[in-house]
Design an enzyme around this catalytic site. Structure first.
Site, PDB file in Angstrom:
ATOM      1  N   ASP A  13       0.880  -1.155   0.000  1.00  0.00           N
ATOM      2  CA  ASP A  13       0.000   0.000   0.000  1.00  0.00           C
ATOM      3  C   ASP A  13       0.933   1.225   0.000  1.00  0.00           C
ATOM      4  O   ASP A  13       2.103   1.109   0.360  1.00  0.00           O
ATOM      5  CB  ASP A  13      -0.875  -0.062   1.259  1.00  0.00           C
ATOM      6  N   ASP A  15      -0.189   5.000   0.947  1.00  0.00           N
ATOM      7  CA  ASP A  15      -0.475   5.992   1.984  1.00  0.00           C
ATOM      8  C   ASP A  15      -0.491   5.383   3.389  1.00  0.00           C
ATOM      9  O   ASP A  15      -1.213   4.420   3.645  1.00  0.00           O
ATOM     10  CB  ASP A  15      -1.831   6.651   1.707  1.00  0.00           C
TER      11      ASP A  15
HETATM   12 MG   LIG Z   1      -3.002   3.103   3.492  1.00  0.00          MG
END
Ligand SMILES: [Mg+2]
Length: 249
Positions: A13, A15
């Site tokens: 991922d 962020d």
């Molecule tokens: Mg995230």
């Protein structure tokens, strides 16, 4: 504790996984508040209420899709809600004010670069699969100098749903050779990031996977491991490769 298997692919991922979200979001929000006071004559409390309302409207309308996270759309909606009708120029300037300060505050988590280097050094392909619109996610990657170290990127704007609907993973696996889906590591900050593994196996997109969930972010699904420092994931990788050399060695 589950012992991880060596991955054929590592999916990250973006962020709050490779860099911490909060400092960036705080800086971006402060810039929005400043913009609203100066350009719209709206005070902080009132503006933040309108922004929250605009965000909710956009999300309710679009559901779990890439554009539901667009700050440009929140700005556009907020300006409408303030009774100013459509102001494309102002909406663009607001979106830019947010992202400019957001990016300036963004720093990779400690250990992120070493972990990515170790994966590369050991010929394990790296993908980033992330929700949001492509332009800003690409900007973040360039700003954080991730664009040259990652093999594949999928942003949910490229797919019909966010990650929760699995479509970004379909886009990814359509682009990859089959052998890379043998055993996939999923590294994320939310339960949603790692809980997709079972569904991806059921849908035949991957053979198996190990989830790595940021500690303290909820209950890890069965078989998932937790991390609080990215170095722990690099240590696990080295433990699986006897005589592995570190990229920096
Ligand atoms: Mg995230």
């Amino acid at each position: 504790m589950t012992t991880p298997r060596l991955p054929s692919l590592a999916i990250f991922d973006l962020d709050d996984t490779l860099y911490p979200y909060e400092p960036s979001h705080r800086a971006g929000t402060a810039a929005l508040v400043q913009f609203a006071a100066k350009e719209l004559g709206v005070k902080e409390r009132a503006f933040l209420d309108v922004w929250d309302g605009a965000r909710k409207r956009v999300k309710d309308r679009l559901g779990a899709t890439g554009s539901s996270h667009s700050r440009l759309l929140y700005a556009h909606e907020a300006i409408e809600m303030l009774g100013l009708r459509s102001q494309p120029g102002l909406a663009l300037a607001m979106g830019q004010a947010y992202w400019r300060k957001y990016l300036l505050a963004a720093k990779l988590r400690p250990g992120a670069r070493d972990l990515l280097s170790s994966l590369r050094f050991n010929n394990i392909p790296i993908a980033i699969v992330t929700d949001l619109t492509a332009e800003i996610q690409f900007r973040k990657m360039v700003h954080l100098e991730l664009d040259q170290v990652v093999d594949h990127v999928v942003v949910s704007e490229e797919a019909t749903t966010d990650k929760v609907g699995l479509e970004p993973f379909r886009v990814l696996f359509d682009r990859l050779p089959r052998q890379e889906s043998a055993h996939v590591w999923f590294v994320g900050d939310s339960v949603a990031d790692v809980s997709c593994i079972e569904r991806l196996v059921a849908d035949g997109l991957i053979e198996s996977g190990t989830g790595w969930l940021l500690a303290g972010r909820g209950e890890a699904p069965p078989g998932a491991l937790t991390w609080s420092r990215l170095e722990q994931i690099e240590d696990a990788l080295h433990a699986l490769i006897p005589g592995a050399r570190e990229a920096s060695a």
